[in-house]
Design an enzyme around this catalytic site. Structure first.
Site, PDB file in Angstrom:
ATOM      1  N   GLY A 105       3.553  -8.432 -19.361  1.00 57.59           N
ATOM      2  CA  GLY A 105       2.746  -7.483 -20.750  1.00 57.59           C
ATOM      3  C   GLY A 105       3.315  -6.107 -20.576  1.00 57.59           C
ATOM      4  O   GLY A 105       3.837  -5.702 -19.608  1.00 57.59           O
ATOM      5  N   ASP A 156     -14.239  -1.662 -18.644  1.00 55.80           N
ATOM      6  CA  ASP A 156     -13.558  -1.373 -17.412  1.00 55.80           C
ATOM      7  C   ASP A 156     -12.475  -2.579 -16.982  1.00 55.80           C
ATOM      8  O   ASP A 156     -12.224  -2.638 -15.898  1.00 55.80           O
ATOM      9  CB  ASP A 156     -14.673  -1.214 -16.224  1.00 55.80           C
ATOM     10  CG  ASP A 156     -15.433  -0.105 -16.293  1.00 55.80           C
ATOM     11  OD1 ASP A 156     -14.536   0.964 -16.487  1.00 55.80           O
ATOM     12  OD2 ASP A 156     -16.601  -0.018 -16.133  1.00 55.80           O
ATOM     13  N   GLU A 172      -5.864 -18.258  -6.784  1.00 56.65           N
ATOM     14  CA  GLU A 172      -6.874 -18.688  -5.552  1.00 56.65           C
ATOM     15  C   GLU A 172      -6.048 -18.527  -4.191  1.00 56.65           C
ATOM     16  O   GLU A 172      -4.954 -18.933  -4.059  1.00 56.65           O
ATOM     17  CB  GLU A 172      -7.102 -20.287  -5.942  1.00 56.65           C
ATOM     18  CG  GLU A 172      -7.969 -20.591  -7.018  1.00 56.65           C
ATOM     19  CD  GLU A 172      -8.281 -22.100  -7.063  1.00 56.65           C
ATOM     20  OE1 GLU A 172      -7.778 -22.796  -6.253  1.00 56.65           O
ATOM     21  OE2 GLU A 172      -9.070 -22.376  -7.943  1.00 56.65           O
ATOM     22  N   GLU A 228      -5.294 -16.067  -3.094  1.00 58.69           N
ATOM     23  CA  GLU A 228      -4.349 -14.808  -2.844  1.00 58.69           C
ATOM     24  C   GLU A 228      -5.268 -13.516  -3.349  1.00 58.69           C
ATOM     25  O   GLU A 228      -4.700 -12.599  -3.586  1.00 58.69           O
ATOM     26  CB  GLU A 228      -3.248 -14.748  -3.992  1.00 58.69           C
ATOM     27  CG  GLU A 228      -2.541 -16.217  -3.766  1.00 58.69           C
ATOM     28  CD  GLU A 228      -1.427 -16.220  -4.924  1.00 58.69           C
ATOM     29  OE1 GLU A 228      -0.212 -16.063  -4.519  1.00 58.69           O
ATOM     30  OE2 GLU A 228      -1.756 -16.265  -6.011  1.00 58.69           O
TER      31      GLU A 228
END
Lengths: 257, 257
Positions: free
Chosen positions: A63, A101, A147, A149
DNA sequence: TGACTTAGAGTCAGCTTGACTTTAACTGAC
DNA sequence: GTCAGTTAAAGTCAAGCTGACTCTAAGTCA
């Protein structure tokens, strides 16, 4: 350019919270990849590694910011090309995420970012363009990415879960499953797409019967040879590509008997 | 506040096209209003009159800019309260519109605006709060708003059409039709909601049979009296209110026999 | 040649759907 | 008080769809 707008990075930290929200585009790109061992194919998606704070070093959806001169979809396409080299045929808006946030690590604050997230489905041939995974761009399993990491950057794990849920909604996958496949495909291949998306087995005979009632699925006169069994017929999808808010013009028509 | 950010209106016209896109929130608010003559109820929505250029004097969806300290949904709620006085129970994101020239009248240019559009369904009791229509806030028929008045401002006619199409998609209206009604309702009233949304007549007996299989619809022991016929039983919707991206947590679970 | 594998057609019972009929319960006119 | 009118609510029935299953076709491999 004029000096009246200095951009978010001309402001110091305490000022950033007062800036207007900035706009970013991200994309969830799903591809069906065959399992390594003799298993069923599963959904994968490419992620890019963050090279800046926040979340430096963690994996994130491809992105970037929205520039002033491109439409939302154009921005998504350009960004996909730049970060992953992909140019998906099927690309559709998923949702706009704008929590207060979501751009900050817990406890810190950063400029407010609103992300308009697109999703794409790519064919194996398109996905191969990204075969050369680098250290900063790599495929991950859609259901388990992050997961072990330390999680994905931002709220991207939640965004992927939402995309998976949307994908499994019948109204959607029934119209777009073909975008995972090549131009021609066997009914077994199409069934495997459905099974991967739905997470359960389907009866081959009933699946065949249902698809025969869909006029957009057209039988070719070709067969896929090379298997150790009877060669299956190849089919082709002839419906519209359906990108963006494709809705039939709606008029209230009352049938007063 | 600091001087590093002067806002879009500190820039002159030629500079505006270079500014980053600004973010706005708009809302499509549907309510079911009984037809004047002895007809069926139809879908209506409140519009506000533009008091500034562009499109000064034309009708537009209620909306406004997104401030830095509120979530997208909060911004939609605040804006609805300010412009129309409404506080809908059901409010959900519809789509983000970001075409390049949607904020400009044809031939002119203005700052790029990306609108994140929400939609709401309101009950008659909520809708009455807006009964005092003013010169600048008024209800319009959803299917014909803008006709004969030179059209609606911006691309708002297209946005309403898209909202109508989304509303009529079975997956959606089946779960939210109750939000048009009061706390208790008769099956005939609920059927009228379906008929208004779908634009066609439904068989009362079959409609009753189908809804009896929906556990979220609970029969009360009250009846609506006062009609010139057998009093119908009142029902109540007991399911979740369902706002925002309400999706069941999704995990791929493979059933390997 | 024959075992094996998958393609693809067919069968059947159970469920849902649309169209329709019948009975129940109330109001208002006479 | 009775009856016509109106709508509620339940029931009936045939057609179509669905899931589970069986059977045959057409290829490969040893």
């Amino acid at each position: 350019m004029s000096t009246v707008f200095a951009g978010p990075f001309g402001a110091n930290v305490s000022e950033r919270a007062q800036l207007p929200p900035s706009l970013a585009i991200s994309t969830v790109i799903f591809a069906l990849k065959p399992a390594r061992a003799a298993g069923k194919p599963t959904l994968w998606l490419p992620l890019v590694r963050r090279v800046k704070e926040p979340f430096k070093g963690q994996w994130a959806l491809p992105g970037g910011p929205l520039t002033a001169v491109e439409s939302l979809e154009d921005a998504a396409r350009r960004n996909l090309r730049e970060t992953t080299g992909l140019a998906p045929e099927y690309l559709e808006q998923l949702y706009a995420f704008g929590g207060l946030d979501r751009a900050s690590r817990p406890g810190r604050s950063a400029q407010r970012v609103v992300s308009i997230v697109y999703w794409a489905l790519v064919r194996p041939t398109e996905a191969e363009l990204l075969a050369e995974e680098t250290e900063n761009v790599a495929w991950h399993r859609a259901d388990t990415a992050g997961e072990g990491e330390g999680g994905l950057a931002f709220d991207h794990r939640e965004i992927i879960d939402y995309a998976l849920w949307r994908l499994s909604n019948k109204l959607e996958y029934a119209q777009i499953a073909y975008h995972f496949l090549g131009e021609t495909f066997t009914l077994a291949e199409l069934r495997e797409v459905y099974e991967a998306v739905l997470g359960r087995q389907l009866d081959p005979a009933n699946f065949r019967r249902q698809l025969k009632s869909v006029p957009q699925i057209e039988a070719t006169d070709q067969f896929l040879e090379g298997g150790r069994h009877r060669p299956p017929r190849l089919y082709r999808y002839t419906g519209p590509a359906r990108t963006a808010p494709a809705f039939e013009p709606y008029r209230l028509t009352r049938s007063t008997p």
